[in-house]
Design a protein around this motif. Sequence first.
Motif, PDB file in Angstrom:
ATOM      1  N   PRO A  77       0.825  -1.218   0.000  1.00 14.26           N
ATOM      2  CA  PRO A  77       0.000   0.000   0.000  1.00 14.26           C
ATOM      3  C   PRO A  77       0.856   1.263   0.000  1.00 14.26           C
ATOM      4  CG  PRO A  77      -0.743  -1.561   1.675  1.00 14.26           C
ATOM      5  CD  PRO A  77       0.560  -2.084   1.161  1.00 14.26           C
ATOM      6  N   VAL A 131      -9.431  -2.175   8.839  1.00 17.65           N
ATOM      7  CA  VAL A 131      -8.104  -2.148   8.226  1.00 17.65           C
ATOM      8  C   VAL A 131      -7.141  -1.418   9.151  1.00 17.65           C
ATOM      9  CG1 VAL A 131      -6.753  -1.344   6.254  1.00 17.65           C
ATOM     10  CG2 VAL A 131      -9.074  -2.171   5.897  1.00 17.65           C
ATOM     11  N   HIS A 133      -2.748  -0.248   9.511  1.00 17.40           N
ATOM     12  CA  HIS A 133      -1.392  -0.209   8.962  1.00 17.40           C
ATOM     13  C   HIS A 133      -0.466   0.377  10.019  1.00 17.40           C
ATOM     14  CE1 HIS A 133      -2.926  -0.959   4.887  1.00 17.40           C
ATOM     15  NE2 HIS A 133      -3.844  -0.045   5.129  1.00 17.40           N
ATOM     16  N   SER A 202       0.421  -4.528   7.509  1.00 15.86           N
ATOM     17  CA  SER A 202      -0.937  -4.178   7.096  1.00 15.86           C
ATOM     18  C   SER A 202      -1.863  -5.333   7.451  1.00 15.86           C
ATOM     19  CB  SER A 202      -1.000  -3.925   5.582  1.00 15.86           C
ATOM     20  OG  SER A 202      -0.129  -2.883   5.208  1.00 15.86           O
ATOM     21  N   GLU A 204      -6.203  -6.670   8.038  1.00 15.42           N
ATOM     22  CA  GLU A 204      -7.615  -6.456   7.774  1.00 15.42           C
ATOM     23  C   GLU A 204      -8.402  -7.596   8.400  1.00 15.42           C
ATOM     24  OE1 GLU A 204      -8.601  -6.781   3.671  1.00 15.42           O
ATOM     25  OE2 GLU A 204      -7.629  -8.729   3.427  1.00 15.42           O
TER      26      GLU A 204
END
Length: 252
Positions: A77, A131, A133, A202, A204
């Motif tokens: 990302p 989500v 990060h 990251s 999710e």
Amino acid sequence: AAQRSVDGPAVAHSMHAYFLRAGAETHPIIFRVERDFDGRSFANRRVTASQRGATILTLAASFQRPEAGLEHAVAMPDLPPPEALRSLDMLAGDYADRSAQAAAFLRRPSAFDIRPCGVPAFLQAEPGAPVSHVWIRLRGRAPADPALRRGILAYLSDYALLSASLIPHGVNMFDRSMQTASLDHAMWFHEDVPLDDWLLYSSESPWSGHGRGIGRGVFHSRDGQAIAHVTQEGLIRLRPDLAPRTTIPHMP
């Protein structure tokens, strides 16, 4: 323990662990390793961890000798670099007036410099996308042993992974009587772990229900290389009958 039973240059490429009982840092852990398979390319091991006579964890791991092959990976990302973000201890002041426990957690000493891209997942107070990060870097010198590096990454991979499953519901571990725990944890290692530089973690959560949540994560090196993938199922049980949390969660 499993790695020490494997001969030659083979290193772990996958593992799957089940957490059966809570462990205690004040008591020794006994690891029993079963040699299931030793082949020319792969080796498999089963590990049972016990403490005070009770099994607390079972794990299956596979090891592979280095070899070349077809390669592809989803791109990392596009996020702000770690230098543009604040570490957890720097964020503590933002929560001093809202949650003394959250502020204390953020100030706890850690072996890692952790810099979230936005509000930390475990402190989200409003419903949002599941989500998360974070940039993470080891504060001290990284070990040279590649097997030990993977072990450290496996330990680190539990960090905030389950919290993403709470974000859609507007709850976190500090503002409700939440009962949370890791149930099982799987991990796939792709490359040597560059612990001496920043890693982007990251995560999710594609699903939650029946008191459980699924978390999926990926570690990328700073230059965008996929280092490892993680999947975890954990307990996310609302327990209004319990007293509010008074202990501070573990910091890696």
